[in-house]
Motif scaffolding. Structure first.
Motif, PDB file in Angstrom:
ATOM      1  N   PRO A   1       0.814  -1.221   0.000  1.00  0.00           N
ATOM      2  CA  PRO A   1       0.000   0.000   0.000  1.00  0.00           C
ATOM      3  C   PRO A   1       0.852   1.277   0.000  1.00  0.00           C
ATOM      4  O   PRO A   1       0.499   2.247  -0.656  1.00  0.00           O
ATOM      5  N   GLU A   2       1.984   1.256   0.690  1.00  0.00           N
ATOM      6  CA  GLU A   2       2.852   2.437   0.712  1.00  0.00           C
ATOM      7  C   GLU A   2       3.425   2.722  -0.681  1.00  0.00           C
ATOM      8  O   GLU A   2       3.489   3.869  -1.108  1.00  0.00           O
ATOM      9  N   GLU A   3       3.827   1.690  -1.398  1.00  0.00           N
ATOM     10  CA  GLU A   3       4.334   1.883  -2.760  1.00  0.00           C
ATOM     11  C   GLU A   3       3.239   2.431  -3.668  1.00  0.00           C
ATOM     12  O   GLU A   3       3.505   3.276  -4.522  1.00  0.00           O
ATOM     13  N   ARG A   4       2.007   1.974  -3.478  1.00  0.00           N
ATOM     14  CA  ARG A   4       0.887   2.494  -4.267  1.00  0.00           C
ATOM     15  C   ARG A   4       0.639   3.958  -3.950  1.00  0.00           C
ATOM     16  O   ARG A   4       0.435   4.783  -4.849  1.00  0.00           O
TER      17      ARG A   4
ATOM     18  N   THR B   1       0.497  -6.283  -8.938  1.00  0.00           N
ATOM     19  CA  THR B   1       1.816  -5.786  -8.534  1.00  0.00           C
ATOM     20  C   THR B   1       2.331  -4.605  -9.338  1.00  0.00           C
ATOM     21  O   THR B   1       3.396  -4.088  -9.034  1.00  0.00           O
ATOM     22  N   ARG B   2       1.622  -4.181 -10.388  1.00  0.00           N
ATOM     23  CA  ARG B   2       2.131  -3.091 -11.222  1.00  0.00           C
ATOM     24  C   ARG B   2       1.074  -2.037 -11.473  1.00  0.00           C
ATOM     25  O   ARG B   2      -0.104  -2.350 -11.633  1.00  0.00           O
ATOM     26  N   PHE B   3       1.547  -0.803 -11.535  1.00  0.00           N
ATOM     27  CA  PHE B   3       0.689   0.325 -11.888  1.00  0.00           C
ATOM     28  C   PHE B   3       1.198   0.935 -13.175  1.00  0.00           C
ATOM     29  O   PHE B   3       2.384   0.872 -13.491  1.00  0.00           O
ATOM     30  N   ARG B   4       0.297   1.539 -13.901  1.00  0.00           N
ATOM     31  CA  ARG B   4       0.617   2.224 -15.154  1.00  0.00           C
ATOM     32  C   ARG B   4       0.246   3.681 -14.984  1.00  0.00           C
ATOM     33  O   ARG B   4      -0.873   4.000 -14.587  1.00  0.00           O
ATOM     34  N   LEU B   5       1.197   4.564 -15.268  1.00  0.00           N
ATOM     35  CA  LEU B   5       0.974   5.997 -15.266  1.00  0.00           C
ATOM     36  C   LEU B   5       0.998   6.455 -16.708  1.00  0.00           C
ATOM     37  O   LEU B   5       1.901   6.051 -17.466  1.00  0.00           O
ATOM     38  N   CYS B   6       0.024   7.257 -17.126  1.00  0.00           N
ATOM     39  CA  CYS B   6      -0.032   7.640 -18.527  1.00  0.00           C
ATOM     40  C   CYS B   6      -0.733   8.969 -18.728  1.00  0.00           C
ATOM     41  O   CYS B   6      -1.470   9.437 -17.868  1.00  0.00           O
TER      42      CYS B   6
END
Length: 96
Positions: A53-56, A82-87
């Protein structure tokens, strides 16, 4: 026999990550801002792992900072557990 339990601290599990100090946290967020910002500026999107949660929360904060810095919305969406996408707008669909 009675034991004195003052000054007893909870110890994390041996393999658990230790929390970052305020200075380390600020440096890490600045690094993410620069590195992910450069990747998004070049490609329109970036992906980054977020297992806790901290990484998110860090990634959400970085997306908000980039939005404020550029004056255009940086979207953040989970790709999987486990992965997020920023766009940026227009790069919201997964690349082929």
């Amino acid at each position: 026999m009675t034991r004195d339990l003052r000054n007893v601290r909870h110890q994390p599990a041996p393999d658990a990550p230790t929390p970052l100090s305020a200075e380390e946290e600020a440096r890490y967020r600045n690094l993410l801002f620069t590195e992910l910002g450069n990747k998004i500026a070049d490609d329109g999107w970036a992906r980054y792992p977020a297992h806790t949660p901290e990484e998110r929360r860090r990634l959400i904060e970085v997306a908000a900072r980039l939005t404020a810095h550029w004056g255009q919305q940086v979207f953040i969406e989970p790709e999987d557990q486990t992965r997020f996408r920023l766009c940026l707008a227009g790069h919201q669909t997964l690349p082929s």
